[in-house]
Design a protein around this motif. Structure first.
Motif, PDB file in Angstrom:
ATOM      1  N   ARG A 397       3.528  78.314  -1.474  1.00  0.00           N
ATOM      2  CA  ARG A 397       2.895  78.912   0.193  1.00  0.00           C
ATOM      3  C   ARG A 397       3.942  80.372   0.512  1.00  0.00           C
ATOM      4  NH1 ARG A 397      -0.231  77.205   4.448  1.00  0.00           N
ATOM      5  NH2 ARG A 397      -0.772  75.637   3.315  1.00  0.00           N
ATOM      6  N   GLU A 398       5.573  79.563   0.053  1.00  0.00           N
ATOM      7  CA  GLU A 398       6.207  80.888   0.852  1.00  0.00           C
ATOM      8  C   GLU A 398       6.393  82.023   0.412  1.00  0.00           C
ATOM      9  OE1 GLU A 398      10.013  78.513   0.616  1.00  0.00           O
ATOM     10  OE2 GLU A 398       9.123  77.494   2.208  1.00  0.00           O
ATOM     11  N   SER A 399       5.921  81.724  -1.254  1.00  0.00           N
ATOM     12  CA  SER A 399       5.872  83.273  -2.091  1.00  0.00           C
ATOM     13  C   SER A 399       4.373  83.904  -2.111  1.00  0.00           C
ATOM     14  CB  SER A 399       6.683  82.411  -3.945  1.00  0.00           C
ATOM     15  OG  SER A 399       6.924  81.748  -3.963  1.00  0.00           O
ATOM     16  N   SER A 400       3.598  83.161  -1.898  1.00  0.00           N
ATOM     17  CA  SER A 400       1.724  84.418  -1.781  1.00  0.00           C
ATOM     18  C   SER A 400       0.775  83.094  -1.804  1.00  0.00           C
ATOM     19  CB  SER A 400       2.007  85.299  -3.513  1.00  0.00           C
ATOM     20  OG  SER A 400       1.908  84.832  -4.871  1.00  0.00           O
ATOM     21  N   VAL A 401       0.239  83.735  -1.516  1.00  0.00           N
ATOM     22  CA  VAL A 401      -1.333  83.178  -1.269  1.00  0.00           C
ATOM     23  C   VAL A 401      -1.839  82.607  -3.010  1.00  0.00           C
ATOM     24  CG1 VAL A 401      -3.895  83.170  -0.737  1.00  0.00           C
ATOM     25  CG2 VAL A 401      -1.917  84.107   0.758  1.00  0.00           C
ATOM     26  N   GLU A 402      -1.147  83.626  -3.833  1.00  0.00           N
ATOM     27  CA  GLU A 402      -2.258  83.421  -5.234  1.00  0.00           C
ATOM     28  C   GLU A 402      -1.626  82.386  -5.436  1.00  0.00           C
ATOM     29  OE1 GLU A 402      -2.687  86.026  -9.242  1.00  0.00           O
ATOM     30  OE2 GLU A 402      -1.929  87.095  -7.108  1.00  0.00           O
ATOM     31  N   HIS A 453      -9.131  76.875   2.705  1.00  0.00           N
ATOM     32  CA  HIS A 453      -9.085  78.235   3.432  1.00  0.00           C
ATOM     33  C   HIS A 453      -8.566  79.080   3.282  1.00  0.00           C
ATOM     34  CE1 HIS A 453      -9.282  80.557   7.105  1.00  0.00           C
ATOM     35  NE2 HIS A 453      -8.087  80.702   7.108  1.00  0.00           N
ATOM     36  N   GLU A 454      -7.765  78.819   2.466  1.00  0.00           N
ATOM     37  CA  GLU A 454      -7.158  80.501   1.958  1.00  0.00           C
ATOM     38  C   GLU A 454      -7.791  80.337   0.091  1.00  0.00           C
ATOM     39  OE1 GLU A 454      -4.464  81.863   2.711  1.00  0.00           O
ATOM     40  OE2 GLU A 454      -3.797  80.161   4.363  1.00  0.00           O
ATOM     41  N   GLU A 455      -8.458  79.663  -0.117  1.00  0.00           N
ATOM     42  CA  GLU A 455      -8.883  80.151  -1.383  1.00  0.00           C
ATOM     43  C   GLU A 455     -10.277  80.877  -0.790  1.00  0.00           C
ATOM     44  OE1 GLU A 455      -9.990  81.063  -4.835  1.00  0.00           O
ATOM     45  OE2 GLU A 455      -8.316  78.941  -4.833  1.00  0.00           O
ATOM     46  N   LEU A 456     -10.687  80.588  -0.490  1.00  0.00           N
ATOM     47  CA  LEU A 456     -11.873  81.588   0.672  1.00  0.00           C
ATOM     48  C   LEU A 456     -11.683  82.733   0.771  1.00  0.00           C
ATOM     49  CD1 LEU A 456     -14.857  82.044   0.463  1.00  0.00           C
ATOM     50  CD2 LEU A 456     -14.664  81.321   3.038  1.00  0.00           C
ATOM     51  N   GLU A 457     -10.419  83.019   1.570  1.00  0.00           N
ATOM     52  CA  GLU A 457      -9.376  84.259   2.637  1.00  0.00           C
ATOM     53  C   GLU A 457      -9.624  84.680   1.353  1.00  0.00           C
ATOM     54  OE1 GLU A 457     -10.026  85.377   4.950  1.00  0.00           O
ATOM     55  OE2 GLU A 457     -11.512  84.310   5.916  1.00  0.00           O
ATOM     56  N   TYR A 458      -8.727  84.563   0.501  1.00  0.00           N
ATOM     57  CA  TYR A 458      -8.306  84.995  -0.665  1.00  0.00           C
ATOM     58  C   TYR A 458      -9.602  85.893  -1.501  1.00  0.00           C
ATOM     59  CZ  TYR A 458      -5.818  85.912  -5.203  1.00  0.00           C
ATOM     60  OH  TYR A 458      -5.158  86.200  -6.907  1.00  0.00           O
ATOM     61  N   PHE A 459     -10.431  85.244  -1.451  1.00  0.00           N
ATOM     62  CA  PHE A 459     -11.430  85.478  -2.522  1.00  0.00           C
ATOM     63  C   PHE A 459     -12.648  87.530  -1.634  1.00  0.00           C
ATOM     64  CE2 PHE A 459     -16.014  86.113  -3.250  1.00  0.00           C
ATOM     65  CZ  PHE A 459     -16.105  86.709  -4.934  1.00  0.00           C
ATOM     66  N   ARG A 460     -12.191  87.154   0.170  1.00  0.00           N
ATOM     67  CA  ARG A 460     -12.479  87.943   0.297  1.00  0.00           C
ATOM     68  C   ARG A 460     -11.811  89.240   0.567  1.00  0.00           C
ATOM     69  NH1 ARG A 460     -16.184  86.794   4.607  1.00  0.00           N
ATOM     70  NH2 ARG A 460     -14.934  84.938   4.943  1.00  0.00           N
ATOM     71  N   ARG A 461      -9.956  89.505   0.349  1.00  0.00           N
ATOM     72  CA  ARG A 461      -9.152  90.078   0.193  1.00  0.00           C
ATOM     73  C   ARG A 461      -9.334  91.167  -1.045  1.00  0.00           C
ATOM     74  NH1 ARG A 461      -6.438  86.442   3.839  1.00  0.00           N
ATOM     75  NH2 ARG A 461      -4.689  85.760   1.725  1.00  0.00           N
ATOM     76  N   ARG A 462      -9.745  90.190  -2.001  1.00  0.00           N
ATOM     77  CA  ARG A 462      -9.680  90.700  -3.219  1.00  0.00           C
ATOM     78  C   ARG A 462     -10.568  91.340  -3.542  1.00  0.00           C
ATOM     79  NH1 ARG A 462      -7.978  87.193  -8.263  1.00  0.00           N
ATOM     80  NH2 ARG A 462      -8.004  89.432  -9.225  1.00  0.00           N
ATOM     81  N   SER A 463     -11.446  91.256  -2.806  1.00  0.00           N
ATOM     82  CA  SER A 463     -13.401  91.066  -3.367  1.00  0.00           C
ATOM     83  C   SER A 463     -13.066  92.959  -2.411  1.00  0.00           C
ATOM     84  CB  SER A 463     -14.062  91.020  -3.060  1.00  0.00           C
ATOM     85  OG  SER A 463     -14.158  90.155  -1.847  1.00  0.00           O
ATOM     86  N   ASP A 464     -13.000  92.953  -1.563  1.00  0.00           N
ATOM     87  CA  ASP A 464     -12.523  94.288   0.426  1.00  0.00           C
ATOM     88  C   ASP A 464     -11.997  95.243  -0.691  1.00  0.00           C
ATOM     89  OD1 ASP A 464     -14.515  92.998   1.298  1.00  0.00           O
ATOM     90  OD2 ASP A 464     -13.055  92.328   2.773  1.00  0.00           O
ATOM     91  N   ALA A 465     -10.468  94.682  -1.044  1.00  0.00           N
ATOM     92  CA  ALA A 465      -9.766  95.438  -1.636  1.00  0.00           C
ATOM     93  C   ALA A 465     -10.199  96.119  -2.802  1.00  0.00           C
ATOM     94  CB  ALA A 465      -8.810  95.003  -2.196  1.00  0.00           C
TER      95      ALA A 465
END
Length: 993
Positions: A397-402, A453-465
């Motif tokens: 968790r301290e390193s990154s969301v991925e 929650h983090e999984e859904l937000e992670y996919f949202r950020r990657r797809s938007d990017a």
């Protein structure tokens, strides 16, 4: 126990006889003074010998003492009573008794029936019925209890007879000898649950264990107890101590707590001695020797919990747990955000191998009745797996969301594989699996909601990017293309020739329209001199649907600007080049590569979340909902942000297409932007198929959603995406049809020769051999239209394809009608016209649309009006007035307008009108068309040389604004108007022919 009262004496004297004395004694209250409930409670605290003596006091106490429930309570306290077995035995005894009663009563019932039946027969006629002899009384004697008088009972053991139960009967115990020492070891195991015989069963247990129990609680030292003197084997000693512990639970008399304490002290001393021997064997590693022997002794004594605890305390896995793996080894030392799932797999693999090796030792040491695997796994989870995962998750968790989402999902999956790789004893397999599932749920419960929650937000950020990067790349390429084209523009020079260049480019199609010959030199020019040089030509052909593996190369190739032989030197040429580049790159408005990347991102996220849906626990339902949410987000991102925006831009670019400005038609038989748009439709259809396959494979096949749930969120969002795609394709095809028809009109206007339908119109000698083949214009139009209609086959559904073909056919029909009204058609040229119409008809016939075919069948009939000789005006009028001939497509007024395009119309007009309406005008001579001045010889005729040009002349023509210009036709000379007499209304004349 009873209360008696003498009757009061009377005042007179009565003779005192024996009977009188008895009459004076009256039983006033024969009931006991204490209630039965209190008496029963008093009996509960009496010893067994006291109970037997109390039973001799009265009949009431005898019934209360011999009550079966009292002895059942003592057997149940020792754990020797099974209510289910007792009920089954009672039911079996009841059925057997009923059978015996039926057999005993059968002869009597049969005899009575014979007597009653014999009275119904006539005298001398008796039925031939053979009745068996009555049964003896041996059957009924089975119900008589074996009684024995009180005087015959002499020997008692604590008030109980020397009795044991018959192995097969259900009656009371029969006299026998006391049990031997070997039988006493299994006296509790042999106790049976029989209703009505509980006292006898308890009496047998009491006679066997009472001497050992009495000696144990009275011994001053545990080693001097009778149980250790009679039995020398530790296993037998443990078995006797276990039975005495159970027997003590049926002792409800006064002082039982002290007796239980002394017995417990003896058992504890024996357990300590055995545990020391077990520990010594554990330290020595004597698995099959001391460990096995004394583990079984401890199990026999009290279940072996102490042996299990000592085994877990000295277990090699729990001592060397830190050597199995370090959670920090999962992260790269150079980049802490990089997570190696192989290290997690190795940790659980080593742990699984270590547990399986310990399982073989457990099977050799402990009996099957002791479950050691579940406590061992519980200790491993709390002392090894739990700290390992907590440290791993906190650092991730301290390193990154991925790293965090990969660590959670990867650890959960490895935990499931670890649970499946563990071996287990068959008897405890289900308990082990339940414990493992509970342990997994307990360890991941704290990270459950945060991970989703983090999984859904992670996919949202990657797809938007991903989509944003694609859009940024498009804008940068468009800017670079515009900067390249506009870099060589000389704005000072462009200011001087802008109006001239613009007029030449815009008015080129107007000058190319077929007109009557004026005899000037400039009339033979089809394009102005500078119009062909505005846009440089680039050969292009229809590209096939891009393959998945070459999406990246095709995207780069599609967005690469077309190489120009030389950069445009004018701003107008640069703008035209920019528009051409945008139209060429229309298929890159949304990328197959971007769609593939988004699908792969969604697949990775769904695969990680789907791991939590494999087990039937509290995570399963939420995991399924999360997978559906990821698919919905994928559909929205791919549909609204990528595909929808690309189609909107494509339609916008198509609306800006001007066929008169396109110059690269030599190597491409179609409209370039429409061809590319249809390729865009193919890519959109491929993306939709990708979503369908992804939905079936990732959600339906894995049972994460139900395809039959039409109200489910995934089905609704998928249908919404398909509806959006159909709407955008329909809008684009509508705009594409407009562009296609503009191209058709341009081809008709620029390639149709004047002499095609009117030979000799330019003064050239007419060839005696008439060409009956279709003109180049008809062939070109059919090639263009058919090339575009074939491109949709296989890329869209049949309904949309039929609608597209029908719309193309109707608009082509209108364009051809408009084209015919711009031509002059002679009788000799009507042969080529009929060939063209037949060529169009054959093409429409290949579309297999019956409704559309009617229009071109009427158009084919319409072309016959130009083949009629001018000497047959009446026949021509009959054809014009025949509405059924044209299938109701053309009215007579419309056919009349087409007839006006005959080259000899002014010769036959009056006769046709006379034949149609009964009246006509005098024919007037047709004047010669005026000769316009030639711009080459007359400078004043050139608009560019006008010193004061009209500002309206520089305005764009209506065709550039999306409006078709009116056809330029020569003014017809007015005929002289003669006075027409007023005639009464007449019936229309019949049309001959």
């Amino acid at each position: 126990m009873a209360s008696f009262r003498r009757s009061s004496s009377t005042s007179y004297d009565t003779p005192r006889t024996m009977l009188g004395t008895l009459r004076e004694a009256q039983l006033i209250n024969p009931k006991p003074v204490l209630p039965a409930e209190i008496l029963s409670m008093v009996l509960d605290y009496l010893s067994v010998s006291d109970l037997i003596h109390c039973a001799r006091v009265s009949k009431l106490l005898h019934e209360m003492v011999y009550d079966d429930t009292r002895w059942v309570r003592k057997l149940r306290a020792m754990g020797c009573w099974d209510e289910g077995a007792a009920r089954a035995r009672g039911e079996a005894a009841r059925r057997k008794n009923l059978d015996i009663l039926h057999v005993a009563a059968a002869p009597v019932l049969l005899k009575e029936r014979n007597v009653s039946d014999s009275s119904t027969f006539p005298r001398g006629e008796n039925p031939s019925i053979v009745v068996s002899q009555p049964m003896t009384n041996s059957i009924t004697q089975q119900f008589q209890g074996q009684t024995q008088s009180q005087s015959d009972r002499k020997d008692y053991v604590d008030g109980f007879d020397h009795t044991t139960l018959s192995p097969n009967g259900f009656g009371p115990p029969s006299p026998t000898q006391p049990l031997d020492n070997e039988s006493i070891l299994h006296v509790l195991e042999s106790a049976r649950s029989i209703r009505g015989a509980a006292r006898g069963e308890y009496g047998r247990v009491h006679a066997a264990l009472r001497p050992f129990y009495k000696d144990a609680v009275r011994s001053k030292h545990p080693s001097s107890a009778k149980v250790f003197r009679v039995y020398r084997d530790p296993d037998q000693q443990a078995q006797m101590l276990s039975q005495l512990t159970r027997f003590a639970k049926s002792d409800f008399t006064q002082g039982r707590l002290q007796r239980e304490k002394r017995l417990s002290f003896m058992v504890a001393a024996f357990e300590d001695a055995v545990a020391k021997e077990y520990d010594q064997g554990l330290r020595m590693g004597d698995v099959d020797g001391r460990m096995r022997k004394y583990a079984h002794v401890l199990v026999t004594l009290n279940g072996g919990q102490r042996a299990v605890d000592r085994f877990l305390a000295e277990n090699a896995i729990l001592k060397d747990g830190l050597q199995l793996g370090n959670p920090m080894d999962c992260f790269s030392p150079n980049n802490p955000e990089v997570l190696f799932l192989e290290e997690i797999h190795g940790f659980f693999g080593h742990l699984s191998a270590a547990f399986n090796s310990q399982l073989s030792i457990i099977g050799r040491v402990f009996p099957l009745s002791v479950n050691v695997t579940v406590p061992l796994l519980r200790k491993i989870g709390s002392e090894i797996i739990g700290p390992y995962l907590e440290k791993l998750f906190s650092h991730a968790r301290e390193s990154s969301v991925e790293s965090y989402v990969r660590a959670i999902s990867g650890s959960y999956e490895q935990m499931i594989q670890f649970a499946g790789s563990l071996r287990s004893l068959p008897i405890y397999e289900r308990a082990q699996q339940d414990m493992l599932h509970g342990m997994v749920a307990e360890m991941f419960s704290l990270h459950f909601m945060s991970y989703f929650h983090e999984e859904l937000e992670y996919f949202r950020r990657r797809s938007d990017a991903e989509v944003t990067g694609w859009e940024r790349q498009l804008s940068q390429q468009d800017a670079s293309i515009e900067s390249i084209f506009m870099s060589s523009v000389n704005r000072q020079a462009d200011k001087r020739d802008f109006l001239s260049s613009f007029r030449k480019v815009i008015m080129a199609p107007v000058n190319a329209l077929p007109t009557f010959p004026f005899g000037g030199k400039g009339s033979s020019q089809r394009f102005p001199g500078d119009a062909a040089e505005v846009l440089s030509s680039r050969p292009s052909s229809r590209s096939s649907t891009p393959a998945l593996g070459k999406a990246h190369q095709q995207r780069d190739a599609a967005r690469t600007p077309s190489p120009f032989a030389e950069p445009p030197s004018t701003e107008l040429a640069a703008k035209a080049a920019i528009m051409k580049s945008r139209l060429e790159g229309i298929k890159s408005l949304f990328s197959l590569e971007v769609a593939l990347n988004l699908v792969h991102m969604a697949k990775s996220s769904i695969d990680r979340v789907a791991v939590f849906a494999r087990l039937a626990n509290e995570f399963q339902v939420e995991a399924r909902n999360q997978c559906q949410a990821i698919f919905i987000l994928l559909t929205k991102t791919l549909g609204n942000r990528h595909v929808r925006a690309g189609f909107d831009q494509a339609v916008e670019h198509l609306s800006k297409y001007n066929p008169r400005a396109a110059s690269d038609r030599a190597d491409q038989p179609g409209v370039a932007p429409l061809v590319v748009f249809l390729e865009l439709v193919n890519v959109g259809d491929l993306i939709q198929q990708m979503l369908d396959v992804f939905y079936e494979q990732e959600l339906v096949a894995t049972k994460l959603t139900d395809r039959n749930d039409f109200l489910g969120p995934t089905i609704k969002e998928k249908k919404r995406f398909e509806q959006m795609l159909d709407e955008r394709v329909a809008a684009g095809l509508n705009k594409g049809i407009e562009v296609l028809m503009a191209e058709v009109e341009y081809l008709c206007a620029t390639t149709q020769n004047v002499e095609d339908f009117n030979p000799g119109a330019t003064g050239v000698a007419i060839n005696e051999l008439i060409d009956v083949s279709p003109t180049d214009t008809a062939v070109g139009v059919v090639d263009v239209v058919s090339a575009h209609t074939k491109m949709l086959v296989g890329s869209t559904d049949k309904n949309m394809l039929d609608v597209f073909n029908q719309e193309v056919g109707l608009r082509l029909f209108n364009a051809l009608c408009k084209h015919l009204k711009r031509q002059r058609i002679s009788v000799a040229g009507s042969i080529r016209l009929i060939s063209d119409i037949n060529h169009y008809f054959n093409f429409i016939q290949s579309l297999k649309n019956k409704d559309l075919l009617q229009y071109f069948r009427a158009l084919r009939e319409l072309s016959q009006i130009y083949l009629v000789s001018p000497n047959h005006a009446k026949e021509l009028a009959a054809i014009i007035a025949d509405n059924e001939r044209f299938l109701g497509i053309f009215r007579a007024e419309e056919v009349y307008e087409f007839a006006e395009r005959r080259a000899d119309w002014y010769q036959v007009k009056s006769r046709v009108e006379k034949a149609m309406y009964g009246i006509g005008l005098l024919a007037a001579p047709v004047p010669e068309p005026p000769v316009l001045p030639d711009p080459a010889t007359d400078p004043a005729a050139d608009p560019a040389s006008d010193p004061d040009p009209d500002p309206l002349e520089d305005e764009p023509v209506p065709s550039e604004l999306g409006v078709e210009p009116e056809p330029v036709e020569p003014e017809e000379p007015e005929e002289p108007v003669l006075p027409v007499p007023v005639l009464p209304e007449l019936e229309p004349l019949p049309v001959e022919g």
